[in-house]
Design a protein around this motif. Structure first.
Motif, PDB file in Angstrom:
ATOM      1  N   UNK A   5      -5.072   8.099   2.742  1.00 15.49           N
ATOM      2  CA  UNK A   5      -6.527   8.289   2.364  1.00 15.49           C
ATOM      3  C   UNK A   5      -7.283   7.451   3.262  1.00 15.49           C
ATOM      4  N   UNK A   6      -6.781   6.141   3.532  1.00 13.61           N
ATOM      5  CA  UNK A   6      -7.354   5.152   4.447  1.00 13.61           C
ATOM      6  C   UNK A   6      -7.698   6.026   5.922  1.00 13.61           C
ATOM      7  N   UNK A   7      -6.578   6.566   6.413  1.00 11.66           N
ATOM      8  CA  UNK A   7      -6.910   7.048   7.686  1.00 11.66           C
ATOM      9  C   UNK A   7      -7.741   8.365   7.869  1.00 11.66           C
ATOM     10  N   UNK A   8      -7.492   8.837   7.070  1.00 11.37           N
ATOM     11  CA  UNK A   8      -8.722  10.071   6.808  1.00 11.37           C
ATOM     12  C   UNK A   8     -10.108   9.735   6.595  1.00 11.37           C
ATOM     13  N   UNK A   9     -10.333   8.674   5.842  1.00  6.46           N
ATOM     14  CA  UNK A   9     -11.795   8.081   5.895  1.00  6.46           C
ATOM     15  C   UNK A   9     -12.149   7.352   7.230  1.00  6.46           C
ATOM     16  N   UNK A  10     -11.037   6.757   7.946  1.00  5.69           N
ATOM     17  CA  UNK A  10     -11.441   6.181   8.771  1.00  5.69           C
ATOM     18  C   UNK A  10     -11.643   7.116  10.152  1.00  5.69           C
ATOM     19  N   UNK A  11     -11.030   8.293  10.277  1.00  5.54           N
ATOM     20  CA  UNK A  11     -11.194   9.206  11.370  1.00  5.54           C
ATOM     21  C   UNK A  11     -12.534   9.860  10.941  1.00  5.54           C
ATOM     22  N   UNK A  12     -12.856  10.255   9.741  1.00  2.12           N
ATOM     23  CA  UNK A  12     -14.161  10.794   9.341  1.00  2.12           C
ATOM     24  C   UNK A  12     -15.236   9.840   9.944  1.00  2.12           C
ATOM     25  N   UNK A  26       0.880  -1.266  -0.046  1.00  3.12           N
ATOM     26  CA  UNK A  26      -0.007  -0.105   0.197  1.00  3.12           C
ATOM     27  C   UNK A  26       0.986   1.400  -0.011  1.00  3.12           C
ATOM     28  N   UNK A  27       0.542   2.076  -0.976  1.00  2.00           N
ATOM     29  CA  UNK A  27       1.430   3.470  -0.917  1.00  2.00           C
ATOM     30  C   UNK A  27       1.044   4.387   0.290  1.00  2.00           C
ATOM     31  N   UNK A  28       1.969   5.066   0.345  1.00  3.07           N
ATOM     32  CA  UNK A  28       1.849   6.341   1.500  1.00  3.07           C
ATOM     33  C   UNK A  28       0.548   7.093   1.207  1.00  3.07           C
ATOM     34  N   UNK A  29       0.065   7.346  -0.004  1.00  2.93           N
ATOM     35  CA  UNK A  29      -0.919   8.076  -0.202  1.00  2.93           C
ATOM     36  C   UNK A  29      -2.347   7.204   0.053  1.00  2.93           C
ATOM     37  N   UNK A  30      -2.395   6.044  -0.308  1.00  7.64           N
ATOM     38  CA  UNK A  30      -3.383   5.232  -0.065  1.00  7.64           C
ATOM     39  C   UNK A  30      -3.777   5.129   1.442  1.00  7.64           C
ATOM     40  N   UNK A  31      -2.379   4.998   2.073  1.00  4.79           N
ATOM     41  CA  UNK A  31      -2.653   4.665   3.732  1.00  4.79           C
ATOM     42  C   UNK A  31      -2.988   6.126   4.269  1.00  4.79           C
TER      43      UNK A  31
END
Length: 53
Positions: free
Chosen positions: A8-15, A1-6
């Motif tokens: 993005x996942x963290x941001x979506x999880x936080x939301x 998983x790229x840093x960008x995908x990681x």
């Protein structure tokens, strides 16, 4: 998983977590009954209790 995908996942999880906290910890999606989906924010103890059902 790229840093960008990681990131993005963290941001979506936080939301999602922020939304769950704001709406009282849970929401229902889809049809009620056998095919319905229910999402809830749980503590470790509550999760453990549900695992033992």
């Amino acid at each position: 998983m790229s840093k960008f995908e990681s990131l993005k996942r963290k941001i979506v999880h936080r939301l999602i977590v922020n939304y769950l906290i704001k709406c009282g910890g849970a929401f229902h999606h889809g049809a009620y009954g056998e095919n319905g989906k229910y999402v809830a924010l749980m503590s470790d103890k509550k999760y453990h209790d549900y695992q033992n059902l």
